[in-house]
Design a protein around this motif. Structure first.
Motif, PDB file in Angstrom:
ATOM      1  N   THR A 174      39.314  51.244  39.929  1.00 49.56           N
ATOM      2  CA  THR A 174      40.749  51.206  39.690  1.00 49.56           C
ATOM      3  C   THR A 174      41.491  51.407  40.999  1.00 49.56           C
ATOM      4  O   THR A 174      40.989  52.047  41.931  1.00 49.56           O
ATOM      5  CB  THR A 174      41.145  52.273  38.630  1.00 49.56           C
ATOM      6  N   ASP A 175      42.678  50.822  41.108  1.00 52.34           N
ATOM      7  CA  ASP A 175      43.514  50.919  42.312  1.00 52.34           C
ATOM      8  C   ASP A 175      44.979  51.018  41.926  1.00 52.34           C
ATOM      9  O   ASP A 175      45.409  50.363  40.973  1.00 52.34           O
ATOM     10  CB  ASP A 175      43.366  49.643  43.167  1.00 52.34           C
ATOM     11  N   MET A 176      45.698  51.824  42.666  1.00 54.24           N
ATOM     12  CA  MET A 176      47.153  51.868  42.489  1.00 54.24           C
ATOM     13  C   MET A 176      47.825  51.372  43.765  1.00 54.24           C
ATOM     14  O   MET A 176      47.517  51.833  44.858  1.00 54.24           O
ATOM     15  CB  MET A 176      47.617  53.293  42.171  1.00 54.24           C
ATOM     16  N   LEU A 177      48.725  50.428  43.605  1.00 53.72           N
ATOM     17  CA  LEU A 177      49.452  49.854  44.742  1.00 53.72           C
ATOM     18  C   LEU A 177      50.948  49.992  44.474  1.00 53.72           C
ATOM     19  O   LEU A 177      51.374  49.960  43.325  1.00 53.72           O
ATOM     20  CB  LEU A 177      49.111  48.366  44.888  1.00 53.72           C
ATOM     21  N   VAL A 181      51.845  48.969  40.779  1.00 50.85           N
ATOM     22  CA  VAL A 181      50.844  48.273  39.978  1.00 50.85           C
ATOM     23  C   VAL A 181      49.555  49.077  40.007  1.00 50.85           C
ATOM     24  O   VAL A 181      49.147  49.559  41.070  1.00 50.85           O
ATOM     25  CB  VAL A 181      50.561  46.862  40.551  1.00 50.85           C
ATOM     26  N   ALA A 182      48.946  49.263  38.859  1.00 49.15           N
ATOM     27  CA  ALA A 182      47.625  49.890  38.812  1.00 49.15           C
ATOM     28  C   ALA A 182      46.694  48.915  38.112  1.00 49.15           C
ATOM     29  O   ALA A 182      46.994  48.444  37.011  1.00 49.15           O
ATOM     30  CB  ALA A 182      47.673  51.217  38.070  1.00 49.15           C
ATOM     31  N   THR A 190      42.626  47.797  37.013  1.00 45.94           N
ATOM     32  CA  THR A 190      41.248  48.207  36.783  1.00 45.94           C
ATOM     33  C   THR A 190      40.429  46.941  36.585  1.00 45.94           C
ATOM     34  O   THR A 190      40.826  46.065  35.817  1.00 45.94           O
ATOM     35  CB  THR A 190      41.127  49.107  35.544  1.00 45.94           C
ATOM     36  N   ALA A 200      41.865  54.549  48.791  1.00 43.53           N
ATOM     37  CA  ALA A 200      41.644  55.650  47.876  1.00 43.53           C
ATOM     38  C   ALA A 200      40.379  55.521  47.058  1.00 43.53           C
ATOM     39  O   ALA A 200      40.044  56.400  46.300  1.00 43.53           O
ATOM     40  CB  ALA A 200      42.839  55.766  46.968  1.00 43.53           C
ATOM     41  N   ASP A 201      39.664  54.450  47.188  1.00 40.89           N
ATOM     42  CA  ASP A 201      38.440  54.320  46.389  1.00 40.89           C
ATOM     43  C   ASP A 201      37.195  54.517  47.225  1.00 40.89           C
ATOM     44  O   ASP A 201      36.123  54.068  46.873  1.00 40.89           O
ATOM     45  CB  ASP A 201      38.397  52.959  45.689  1.00 40.89           C
TER      46      ASP A 201
END
Lengths: 308, 308
Positions: B47-50, B132-133, B135, B306-307
């Motif tokens: 998962t990533d949050m931008l 935007v997040a 997965t 962050a990952d």
């Protein structure tokens, strides 16, 4: 509908106007979306974004935020009658404090453990507003949709309604420990799985009972009739409600309760009840059309969530 | 390291300080996290949050934002040598404009289709900053980790480096169409799967080649030696770079390229190359210790994601 505090009013009004039409638009493009979660080859996927100004009132601990964010997505897995397998969370905050982050992860892990899922990590983002995005995964070969309710069925709910509305009142009253406890609900995953053989339609009550019934009615082409006195109201609601109207608003319209709302044949209720370890309550009947309480129309009002 | 514009400097400096130590802290608690993605029973999850201020420069279209956000998570699936199956995206914006939302979803769907995955929906949130997040999910019985590099192996990259750094320069120069094109990279899912039989360690270059090498070195307990002239540099980098140092910073330190960085036995390179439909370049050798380019130490600098 009367809801208390700017915190509620802001979100109810703003989200209702925009997100519902936006979500309808999206659903038209995405055949696998549109229920509580998407299902692809038996894999259940659902995601939610929450942020401080609308979802985490002042006083919400990071432990509660971690628990509740992940729980909200796990509740969507539960609403499909699916087993929950794993969850991830992306955490965005102005600064990444070690103790806050540890508390957040502890909450996320504990709620996963409570429903037999595994918290497997996430992402970190330096973000002006505290923002959390969670994704939960599940498995089912036979998802329970919103579209199977049939006139003659009864409609039930798990647990008791109004817990989150009461939590907000507790935050406003400065009872932060109480509020955090109320905010950390256990997603109804085990109940959802146990109800799979009996339920004809199911969703969670995150938008409030009223809106949940409207959504099942729309998906199933049916109506509902219930009596206000039949609703199982959370003890904390009774404690914080100003009067009967307020109590009904908290229990049926505010939402964020994450109980399961489901329909099933009347003669299956006793068997279903025996299969569950939490209480269920028959609140009314599935009818041909309209949604009424004590004979009066129930407006399609509540908290419009983004995963509807 | 020289990076251009406040847009870069802000993110490199701020993220480096906070997120790396925070991520180390989290990894200690989460045995299944810590590589590009978590793997649970063969299911790959990342998962990533931008968000706008650090990830979407002025001029980024919603179509590009949808494509790129989902692509970033799909790249993490690719980096595990896994097949990509599905993705979701949570979309937060101050207002939910129909055309923007449609463009965003179109970008998300198209990048999924480009790698054989399915975009299955998401969540909407009224959010002060465009956020935007995403997965992404994948499948593999045998994930490719960062920990298998062995002295004697060579280190390779797919495609060409510096594409996103060049995109940022294009945004700054007002070449928005060009910049958006450069921003919409195709995740290396097919290459990752094809490399599975050959590669000994793999990750993506989202933190920049330099930091990727440092991370593989840390996980594999090895070093790397490469020559600057061996790096495959994207044409657009050559076009926008001010001088050689700038070109190296764009290609090796800026990151966000989402190419695969991988190690393999030298005698497997030709076979691996034949198995791929995109170019791969041998950039150097795996050594016992230290990371050097043209004999000089390569600092562990770049964009900390962050990952990691």
């Amino acid at each position: 509908m009367a809801v208390d505090g700017e915190f509620f009013v802001g979100r109810v009004v703003r989200r209702d106007m925009d997100e519902r039409s936006a979500l309808r638009l999206l659903a038209a493009d995405l055949p696998d979306a549109g229920d509580d979660a998407a299902v692809v080859d038996g894999l259940v996927v659902t995601t939610d974004m929450l942020h401080e100004s609308t979802d985490f009132p002042a006083g919400t601990t990071r432990y509660t935020a971690g628990w509740r964010s992940v729980a909200a997505s796990l509740s969507d897995v539960a609403a499909m009658g699916a087993d929950a397998t794993a969850a991830v969370a992306a955490y965005g905050a102005p600064s990444l404090e070690e103790s806050e982050l540890r508390d957040f992860v502890r909450g996320a892990r504990e709620v996963c453990a409570a429903v037999g899922a595994e918290y497997v990590g996430g992402d970190l983002d330096t973000h002006e507003e505290f923002t959390v995005a969670t994704t939960a995964l599940g498995e089912t070969d036979n998802p329970l949709l919103r579209s199977g309710a049939t006139p003659g069925n009864v409609v039930c709910v798990t647990g008791a309604l109004g817990r989150s509305a009461a939590a907000l009142r507790a935050f406003e009253a400065g009872d932060c420990d109480r509020a955090n406890d109320l905010f950390r609900f256990t997603p109804r995953v085990a109940a959802g799985v146990a109800l799979r053989p009996y339920a004809t339609a199911m969703m969670d009550s995150s938008d409030g009972l009223a809106r949940s019934l409207h959504q099942i009615a729309e998906a199933s082409d049916c109506g509902f009739a219930f009596e206000w006195d039949a609703l199982p109201v959370h003890d904390a609601v009774t404690e914080y409600a100003r009067d009967t109207d307020d109590e009904r608003a908290m229990a049926a319209y505010f939402g964020e309760d994450f109980e399961l709302v489901f329909t099933l044949p009347a003669d299956a209720v006793d068997t279903a009840r025996d299969a569950l370890s939490i209480p269920i309550t028959v609140v009314g009947q599935v009818t041909d059309e309209q949604i009424v309480a004590n004979g009066d129309p129930v407006p399609d009002e509540g908290y419009t969530h983004a995963d509807d």
